[in-house]
Design a protein around this motif. Structure first.
Motif, PDB file in Angstrom:
ATOM      1  N   UNK A  71       0.833  -1.198   0.000  1.00  0.00           N
ATOM      2  CA  UNK A  71       0.000   0.000   0.000  1.00  0.00           C
ATOM      3  C   UNK A  71       0.872   1.253   0.000  1.00  0.00           C
ATOM      4  N   UNK A  72       0.343   2.332  -0.567  1.00  0.00           N
ATOM      5  CA  UNK A  72       1.069   3.605  -0.507  1.00  0.00           C
ATOM      6  C   UNK A  72       0.947   4.175   0.909  1.00  0.00           C
ATOM      7  N   UNK A  77      -1.678   4.357   6.354  1.00  0.00           N
ATOM      8  CA  UNK A  77      -2.254   5.021   7.519  1.00  0.00           C
ATOM      9  C   UNK A  77      -3.705   4.603   7.726  1.00  0.00           C
ATOM     10  N   UNK A  78      -4.433   4.463   6.614  1.00  0.00           N
ATOM     11  CA  UNK A  78      -5.820   4.003   6.704  1.00  0.00           C
ATOM     12  C   UNK A  78      -5.871   2.592   7.285  1.00  0.00           C
ATOM     13  N   UNK A  79      -5.000   1.725   6.805  1.00  0.00           N
ATOM     14  CA  UNK A  79      -4.928   0.348   7.309  1.00  0.00           C
ATOM     15  C   UNK A  79      -4.692   0.355   8.822  1.00  0.00           C
ATOM     16  N   UNK A 107       1.079  -6.868  10.174  1.00  0.00           N
ATOM     17  CA  UNK A 107       1.459  -6.266   8.886  1.00  0.00           C
ATOM     18  C   UNK A 107       1.297  -4.752   8.885  1.00  0.00           C
ATOM     19  N   UNK A 108       1.103  -4.153  10.053  1.00  0.00           N
ATOM     20  CA  UNK A 108       0.812  -2.718  10.092  1.00  0.00           C
ATOM     21  C   UNK A 108       1.934  -1.862   9.515  1.00  0.00           C
ATOM     22  N   UNK A 109       3.185  -2.288   9.686  1.00  0.00           N
ATOM     23  CA  UNK A 109       4.310  -1.470   9.213  1.00  0.00           C
ATOM     24  C   UNK A 109       4.366  -1.406   7.689  1.00  0.00           C
ATOM     25  N   UNK A 110       3.996  -2.509   7.026  1.00  0.00           N
ATOM     26  CA  UNK A 110       4.069  -2.542   5.564  1.00  0.00           C
ATOM     27  C   UNK A 110       2.965  -3.439   5.014  1.00  0.00           C
ATOM     28  N   UNK A 111       1.719  -2.986   5.092  1.00  0.00           N
ATOM     29  CA  UNK A 111       0.606  -3.812   4.608  1.00  0.00           C
ATOM     30  C   UNK A 111       0.535  -3.833   3.087  1.00  0.00           C
ATOM     31  N   UNK A 116      -5.353  -5.303   3.105  1.00  0.00           N
ATOM     32  CA  UNK A 116      -6.454  -4.347   3.256  1.00  0.00           C
ATOM     33  C   UNK A 116      -7.783  -5.009   2.901  1.00  0.00           C
ATOM     34  N   UNK A 117      -7.792  -5.848   1.875  1.00  0.00           N
ATOM     35  CA  UNK A 117      -9.020  -6.545   1.509  1.00  0.00           C
ATOM     36  C   UNK A 117      -9.477  -7.463   2.647  1.00  0.00           C
ATOM     37  N   UNK A 118      -8.531  -8.055   3.353  1.00  0.00           N
ATOM     38  CA  UNK A 118      -8.892  -8.910   4.489  1.00  0.00           C
ATOM     39  C   UNK A 118      -9.483  -8.080   5.633  1.00  0.00           C
TER      40      UNK A 118
END
Length: 338
Positions: A71-72, A77-79, A107-111, A116-118
Motif C-alpha cells: 500500500x502507498x 495510515x488508513x490500514x 502487517x501494520x508497518x508494511x501492509x 487491506x481486503x482482508x
C-alpha cells in the motif's frame, strides 16, 4: 457531602453498552462502537462493508503468504486506523475476531493490498454478526461429573506442594466464583516463521472475562510442543487471575478447571508417572505438573470440536465453530451449553 453525578444503573462505558435480557441478565454490547467504526468505514470507502461472509477470514488463510503490491503511505495510515478500531472491538468483547485481528496487526508497518481486503472482510463479518453480547451469568458451573484424578504428589520431585497465597489480601466476601479455562494451539500458524498460535478463553462462573490469542515466542516442531507451551501460558494467566480476584476480595474456588483437546498434554499433566520425551519442553512440562501437584489446577480432555479456544487459535470456518460460539456470544441461556 460530596455530590455524585451520573449515578444509577450502568449504561455506557468505553464503547460498551450495558443492557438486560428479558429475564434480567446483564449484557455487554458493542452496538454504538460498531455503528461508529462502520460510519468511519463508509467515509473511507464510500459504501457499507460487504456482509456476505460468515467468518473474519477464510478458513486456513495465510495472509503472511500474500504477494500483492504494498500500500502507498496514505493507504498504510488508513490500514493502521482500521486495525486500531478492530483492536478496541476485541478489547470490549468481540473475541471471535481476535485471531484475525492479531494476525493482520503484524502487517501494520508494511501492509499489502491483499491485507487491506482482508480488513474489509473483518468489517463485513462484524456487520453481519452484529448481535453479539457477553451475558453476565453468575451461577457456578457444575463439574461434579468430571473425572477426578487424585494422586499423592508429595512423594514426587515436586514434594508436598500447595498454592502460594498472598498474605496481604483482604478477607473474601460475597459469593464464591469458579474459574474455567479453555486452551488450544495451532501448530505452524505462521508459515514464514513457523510460529504456532496460542488461544485461551477464561470464564468466571459462566461469563467470559478474558481472552488471549498470540503467536508463541518459540518455534515448536510438533503439536505436543505447541500445546504444552499453550498450557503453560494458560496456567501462568490463571495464577495472575486468581491472585487478582483475591486482592479484589473475591472468594475463589480452590480449584480452577482447565480444558484442552490434546490428550497427550492432558495425560502428561495429570498422570503422576508421565515421562517427558521432548527435552526442550522440559520447563513447560514441569511448570504445568507443579501447578497440578499444588492442587489448584484440574486438567480435563475435551474433543477438539467442543473446545471454544478454537475460536482464538486459528482461522476458522463458520460451520465448525458456530455450535461453540453461539452459547458464548449469541445465545440467551446457559453459557456452559458449549
Amino acid at each position: 457531602n460530596f455530590k455524585l453525578k451520573g449515578t444509577g444503573p450502568i449504561q455506557h462505558h468505553l464503547g460498551m453498552q450495558f443492557t438486560r435480557d428479558e429475564d434480567g441478565t446483564l449484557c455487554l454490547e458493542q452496538t454504538k462502537y460498531m455503528d461508529k467504526i462502520i460510519d468511519g468505514y463508509k467515509r473511507h470507502f464510500g459504501s457499507n462493508p460487504k456482509t456476505n461472509v460468515y467468518a473474519p477470514l477464510e478458513k486456513g488463510d495465510h495472509p503472511e503468504m500474500d504477494t500483492s503490491e504494498f500500500l502507498d503511505p496514505e493507504k498504510t495510515k488508513l490500514y493502521q486506523s482500521l486495525i486500531g478500531a478492530l483492536q478496541w472491538m476485541v478489547t470490549i468483547g468481540r473475541f471471535d475476531i481476535m485471531t484475525a485481528v492479531v494476525t493482520m496487526s503484524s502487517f501494520r508497518a508494511a501492509p499489502r493490498i491483499g491485507h487491506l481486503e482482508r480488513i474489509k472482510r473483518i468489517y463485513g463479518y462484524l456487520s453481519r454478526m452484529d448481535q453479539a453480547k457477553i451475558r453476565v451469568l453468575t451461577e457456578e458451573p457444575d463439574y461434579s461429573g468430571l473425572s477426578n484424578y487424585e494422586y499423592d504428589w508429595s512423594r514426587t520431585v515436586y514434594g508436598a506442594m500447595s498454592e502460594m497465597l498472598p498474605d496481604d489480601a483482604p478477607e473474601p466476601l460475597g459469593k464464591r466464583v469458579t474459574l474455567s479455562h479453555f486452551v488450544d494451539a495451532n501448530l505452524m500458524h505462521d508459515l514464514i516463521t513457523g510460529r504456532s498460535l496460542t488461544g485461551i478463553l477464561h470464564l468466571m462462573n459462566k461469563t467470559p472475562i478474558e481472552w488471549y490469542s498470540k503467536k508463541q515466542a518459540t518455534v515448536e516442531v510438533a503439536t505436543y510442543g505447541s500445546e504444552m507451551v499453550a498450557m503453560r501460558t494458560c496456567i501462568e494467566q490463571i495464577i495472575d487471575l486468581r491472585n487478582t480476584l483475591r486482592y479484589l476480595g473475591v472468594p475463589v474456588n480452590e480449584k480452577s478447571y482447565v480444558f484442552g483437546d490434546n490428550e497427550s498434554v492432558i495425560n502428561s499433566g495429570i498422570k503422576i508417572h508421565a515421562k517427558l520425551h521432548k527435552r526442550h519442553n522440559m520447563l513447560s512440562f514441569h511448570f504445568v505438573r507443579e501447578a497440578i501437584a499444588a492442587g489448584y489446577i484440574t486438567l480435563t480432555h475435551i474433543p477438539g470440536n467442543t473446545n471454544p479456544a478454537d475460536i482464538l487459535s486459528k482461522h476458522w470456518g463458520y460451520s465448525d465453530v458456530w455450535p461453540i460460539m453461539k452459547p458464548l456470544l449469541f445465545h440467551q441461556g446457559d453459557t456452559m451449553e458449549c
